[in-house]
Design a protein around this motif. Structure first.
Motif, PDB file in Angstrom:
ATOM      1  N   TYR A   2       0.834  -1.200   0.000  1.00 18.25           N
ATOM      2  CA  TYR A   2       0.000   0.000   0.000  1.00 18.25           C
ATOM      3  C   TYR A   2       0.869   1.251   0.000  1.00 18.25           C
ATOM      4  N   ARG A   3       1.897   1.226   0.824  1.00 22.37           N
ATOM      5  CA  ARG A   3       2.753   2.403   0.929  1.00 22.37           C
ATOM      6  C   ARG A   3       3.416   2.724  -0.410  1.00 22.37           C
ATOM      7  N   ILE A   4       3.927   1.717  -1.074  1.00 21.11           N
ATOM      8  CA  ILE A   4       4.607   1.919  -2.352  1.00 21.11           C
ATOM      9  C   ILE A   4       3.596   2.402  -3.401  1.00 21.11           C
ATOM     10  N   ALA A   5       2.414   1.778  -3.414  1.00 24.57           N
ATOM     11  CA  ALA A   5       1.387   2.157  -4.399  1.00 24.57           C
ATOM     12  C   ALA A   5       0.925   3.600  -4.181  1.00 24.57           C
ATOM     13  N   LEU A   6       0.847   4.004  -2.933  1.00 25.03           N
ATOM     14  CA  LEU A   6       0.376   5.343  -2.580  1.00 25.03           C
ATOM     15  C   LEU A   6       1.278   6.439  -3.148  1.00 25.03           C
ATOM     16  N   LYS A   7       2.547   6.118  -3.334  1.00 25.88           N
ATOM     17  CA  LYS A   7       3.514   7.134  -3.752  1.00 25.88           C
ATOM     18  C   LYS A   7       3.543   7.350  -5.262  1.00 25.88           C
ATOM     19  N   CYS A   8       2.778   6.551  -6.012  1.00 27.63           N
ATOM     20  CA  CYS A   8       2.734   6.772  -7.466  1.00 27.63           C
ATOM     21  C   CYS A   8       1.907   8.020  -7.736  1.00 27.63           C
TER      22      CYS A   8
ATOM     23  N   SER B 265      15.506  -1.526  -5.475  1.00 27.57           N
ATOM     24  CA  SER B 265      16.056  -0.435  -6.300  1.00 27.57           C
ATOM     25  C   SER B 265      14.979   0.138  -7.222  1.00 27.57           C
ATOM     26  N   ILE B 266      13.889  -0.591  -7.426  1.00 26.79           N
ATOM     27  CA  ILE B 266      12.791  -0.082  -8.257  1.00 26.79           C
ATOM     28  C   ILE B 266      11.633   0.401  -7.383  1.00 26.79           C
ATOM     29  N   SER B 267      11.190  -0.437  -6.469  1.00 25.93           N
ATOM     30  CA  SER B 267       9.951  -0.107  -5.764  1.00 25.93           C
ATOM     31  C   SER B 267      10.128   0.940  -4.667  1.00 25.93           C
ATOM     32  N   HIS B 268      11.353   1.136  -4.193  1.00 23.03           N
ATOM     33  CA  HIS B 268      11.516   2.068  -3.082  1.00 23.03           C
ATOM     34  C   HIS B 268      11.934   3.472  -3.511  1.00 23.03           C
ATOM     35  N   ILE B 269      12.047   3.700  -4.808  1.00 20.25           N
ATOM     36  CA  ILE B 269      12.246   5.081  -5.267  1.00 20.25           C
ATOM     37  C   ILE B 269      10.953   5.455  -5.975  1.00 20.25           C
ATOM     38  N   ASP B 270      10.215   6.387  -5.382  1.00 18.08           N
ATOM     39  CA  ASP B 270       8.837   6.644  -5.809  1.00 18.08           C
ATOM     40  C   ASP B 270       8.705   6.901  -7.313  1.00 18.08           C
ATOM     41  N   SER B 271       9.542   7.802  -7.836  1.00 16.41           N
ATOM     42  CA  SER B 271       9.391   8.162  -9.247  1.00 16.41           C
ATOM     43  C   SER B 271       9.768   6.986 -10.155  1.00 16.41           C
ATOM     44  N   VAL B 272      10.746   6.202  -9.714  1.00 17.19           N
ATOM     45  CA  VAL B 272      11.174   5.058 -10.530  1.00 17.19           C
ATOM     46  C   VAL B 272      10.041   4.031 -10.594  1.00 17.19           C
TER      47      VAL B 272
ATOM     48  N   GLY C  89       6.877   4.529 -10.033  1.00 19.63           N
ATOM     49  CA  GLY C  89       5.743   5.126 -10.748  1.00 19.63           C
ATOM     50  C   GLY C  89       5.893   4.956 -12.253  1.00 19.63           C
ATOM     51  N   GLY C  90       7.090   5.223 -12.763  1.00 21.45           N
ATOM     52  CA  GLY C  90       7.346   5.089 -14.202  1.00 21.45           C
ATOM     53  C   GLY C  90       7.265   3.646 -14.650  1.00 21.45           C
TER      54      GLY C  90
ATOM     55  N   ASN D 252      21.458   8.177 -13.258  1.00 18.58           N
ATOM     56  CA  ASN D 252      20.909   8.115 -11.909  1.00 18.58           C
ATOM     57  C   ASN D 252      19.403   8.280 -11.991  1.00 18.58           C
ATOM     58  N   PHE D 253      18.694   7.167 -11.860  1.00 23.33           N
ATOM     59  CA  PHE D 253      17.236   7.198 -12.000  1.00 23.33           C
ATOM     60  C   PHE D 253      16.578   8.099 -10.948  1.00 23.33           C
ATOM     61  N   GLU D 254      17.270   8.279  -9.823  1.00 22.08           N
ATOM     62  CA  GLU D 254      16.714   9.136  -8.770  1.00 22.08           C
ATOM     63  C   GLU D 254      16.329  10.509  -9.316  1.00 22.08           C
ATOM     64  N   LEU D 255      17.085  10.940 -10.341  1.00 18.05           N
ATOM     65  CA  LEU D 255      16.892  12.291 -10.860  1.00 18.05           C
ATOM     66  C   LEU D 255      15.680  12.419 -11.769  1.00 18.05           C
ATOM     67  N   LEU D 256      15.170  11.304 -12.247  1.00 18.31           N
ATOM     68  CA  LEU D 256      14.135  11.367 -13.272  1.00 18.31           C
ATOM     69  C   LEU D 256      12.744  11.492 -12.660  1.00 18.31           C
ATOM     70  N   SER D 257      11.875  12.165 -13.395  1.00 20.44           N
ATOM     71  CA  SER D 257      10.470  12.229 -12.979  1.00 20.44           C
ATOM     72  C   SER D 257       9.807  10.928 -13.428  1.00 20.44           C
ATOM     73  N   GLU D 258       8.573  10.721 -12.993  1.00 19.44           N
ATOM     74  CA  GLU D 258       7.833   9.520 -13.419  1.00 19.44           C
ATOM     75  C   GLU D 258       7.749   9.452 -14.936  1.00 19.44           C
ATOM     76  N   ASP D 259       7.450  10.617 -15.557  1.00 16.03           N
ATOM     77  CA  ASP D 259       7.319  10.650 -17.020  1.00 16.03           C
ATOM     78  C   ASP D 259       8.638  10.295 -17.705  1.00 16.03           C
TER      79      ASP D 259
END
Lengths: 285, 296
Positions: A160-166, A193-200, A202-203, A253-260
């Motif tokens: 739920y927490r991970i889904a909420l951040k999309c 490395s994928i699910s715990h970075i919100d924007s990553v 989400g994308g 660095n995926f951290e820098l990218l937006s969801e889009d």
């Protein structure tokens, strides 16, 4: 009026808990909570500023159907709070918190779920389901991946927490997806490395929902209609995709990218994959 | 991105080791790390050593500095972007527990080309014929990750409950303990701490020997003193060192409520050696990043 807020408590030591109960597993089937707790005899640790609100627990659905899990994950998430909002990650990262809740406030719910196996995921055996205990390693699995697939309560809360951040998808849509698509969950969602970075995440989840077909058969899918007869299974597709995503993450660095932007990266990877399949198919012809 | 000294990018990347940018290196250092536990705030004063041409690119916003805080235990990641090589960064520590890593990178902020924005005189001849553009957000530099310990996990190795700090007022050869904080503070004379800090530059059996000495001379006596303090007062396990000690005693099937003074030294040895391998690794990290002079 009855106060339904309880202090949040966890076991201090988690590694020997399962060993104490493993010869008495029938107690779970018989809903013998007090007996089990007595056998566990675990020392507990109390959090000062975190609470569990049990008033909503009557609305938990004792089933692990997709709809029930979507409903239940929201209730579990919202019932655990710290004074300034959601439960802190560092608390939710302790397996022994979930083991404690699974044997106290949520024991009946857990046993009911266990007795009604409708789906294979998450693992339904007692060591993993209640303790996140690995029979192979002979200890509690404390990895980030285990947090979202072993203990059932931990799996619901973290999902739920991970889904909420999309940002751009409705939480229920994301939850339905991760609870439905086992290949997606195993290959992408369970990777921290994928699910715990919100924007990553989400994308990636938007890519999975909107950019790849949903009607895969067991024999695979003719994903690339220009390449007749070249079928690929969904699992292999996700694995190849995850491998390429991981490799790309070594340069960007995926951290820098937006969801889009992340979605765009995923689309580019898919294009490369398709090209690669096409070349491979042409060579083998 | 997972850090590796051996990572090959196929294009020039400035880092602390390689010669992609000839003699120029990129290193990062955190001189002060303040953890305000009450407000859950972590403040780091970070200093990067980079050549002037990188500083100029950053000043013109063609590249940016990226610092990422990661906590493996909670799978937490957050980052900060900035354009000055010296910067004070604030992070929320509420999502972290145990070890954290603070990694810094230099990332392209727009498309940069070798021979244009990145002048060839700065890079290794090997890359001169490379027809390569750095895309936006591509990595162009990385430094060695900096690791720190916040509050240890409940089931962390026993050595993670110690903080080893040098203090002027402590005489050479002496140890002074403080049990009032979450971690057990061990104060040493600066020269004594200096000896142990040499462990950083040792390897293999030599490192093992140094760590064994540190364990025998510093840790076991400190743990014995902690067990004695614990046996006198342990109504609440609210301090981290107490709850960790409680867990370790239970793991060894010892009764935390009945510690006898004559058993304390044996217990300390048993606890330390029960997870010795883990302890030594953890210990090395602790020593590496502690040791700031501490006189109130």
């Amino acid at each position: 009026m009855m106060n339904n807020k309880n202090e949040l408590i966890q076991f201090v030591n988690e590694n020997d808990l399962y060993k104490r109960i493993k010869n008495h597993l029938k107690d779970y089937k018989n809903f013998e909570r007090e007996k089990i707790l007595k056998r566990l005899d675990g020392k507990t640790f109390k959090y000062e500023n975190s609470t569990i609100n049990i008033s909503q627990f009557t609305n938990l659905i004792p089933s692990n159907s997709i709809d029930a899990e979507v409903n239940n994950s929201k209730i579990i998430y919202e019932s655990l709070m710290t004074e300034d909002g959601e439960l802190k990650r560092y608390i939710a990262s302790y397996n022994s918190l979930w083991t404690y809740l699974a044997h106290t406030h949520l024991f009946d719910f857990m046993v009911s779920i266990k007795n009604q196996r409708k789906r294979k995921v998450p693992m339904q055996d007692i060591p993993k389901f209640f303790f996140s205990y690995s029979e192979v390693k002979k200890k509690v699995d404390n990895s980030s991946r285990a947090l979202i697939r072993n203990n059932y309560l931990s799996y619901l809360w973290w999902s739920y927490r991970i889904a909420l951040k999309c940002e751009k998808l409705d939480t229920n849509t994301v939850l339905e997806w991760i609870f439905t698509d086992e290949d997606f969950s195993g290959t992408l969602f369970e990777r921290p490395s994928i699910s715990h970075i919100d924007s990553v995440f989400g994308g990636v989840v938007r890519f999975a929902i909107y950019e790849i077909p949903h009607d895969w058969s067991n024999k695979g899918y003719e994903l690339f209609d220009k390449i007749e007869g070249n079928k690929i299974t969904k699992r292999d597709f996700y694995r190849d995709f995850a491998k390429r995503l991981n490799a790309k993450g070594g340069f960007i660095n995926f951290e820098l990218l937006s969801e889009d932007e992340m979605l765009q990266e995923c689309k580019e990877i898919k294009e490369t994959m398709m090209l690669n399949y096409k070349i491979h198919h042409t060579k083998t012809d | 991105m997972i850090y590796s000294e051996l990572k090959s990018f196929g294009y020039p990347v400035i880092n602390p080791f390689g010669d992609d940018f000839l003699d120029h290196k990129f290193t990062s250092n955190i001189e002060e790390l303040d953890h305000d536990e009450e407000n859950g705030e972590l403040t780091a004063k970070i200093y990067h050593t980079v050549p002037n041409f990188i500083k100029t690119l950053a000043k013109n916003k063609k590249v940016k500095f990226l610092t990422v805080l990661r906590c493996n235990f909670t799978s937490f990641e957050t980052h900060r972007i900035y354009y000055e090589s010296d910067q004070t960064l604030s992070f929320s520590s509420k999502d972290c527990s145990g070890k954290i890593s603070i990694d810094s990178y230099i990332v392209c902020n727009e498309v940069l080309k070798i021979g244009k924005e990145i002048e060839k005189k700065y890079i290794n001849k090997f890359y001169h014929s490379l027809d390569k553009s750095y895309k936006k957000n591509t990595l162009i530099g990385f430094s060695e990750p900096l690791q720190f310990s916040l509050e240890p996990e409940l089931n962390a190795p026993i050595s993670s409950i110690f903080e080893i700090i040098d203090k002027k007022s402590v005489e050479k050869g002496c140890l002074v303990y403080d049990f009032s904080e979450n971690l057990i503070r061990i104060y040493l004379h600066k020269d004594d701490l200096g000896i142990y800090k040499r462990i950083e530059n040792t390897f293999g059996n030599e490192r093992k020997a140094h760590l064994d000495i540190l364990t025998s001379v510093v840790l076991i006596p400190a743990l014995s003193a902690a067990l004695f303090a614990y046996s006198k007062e342990h109504d609440s396990n609210s301090l981290t060192w107490k709850s960790t000690l409680y867990a370790k005693l239970k793991e060894l099937n010892m009764d935390p409520d009945h510690i006898q003074p004559e058993d304390i030294n044996t217990l300390a040895n048993k606890i330390i050696y029960s997870d010795k391998d883990k302890s030594l690794t953890q210990l090395l990290n602790s020593i590496k990043f502690l040791g700031a002079e501490y006189d109130e």
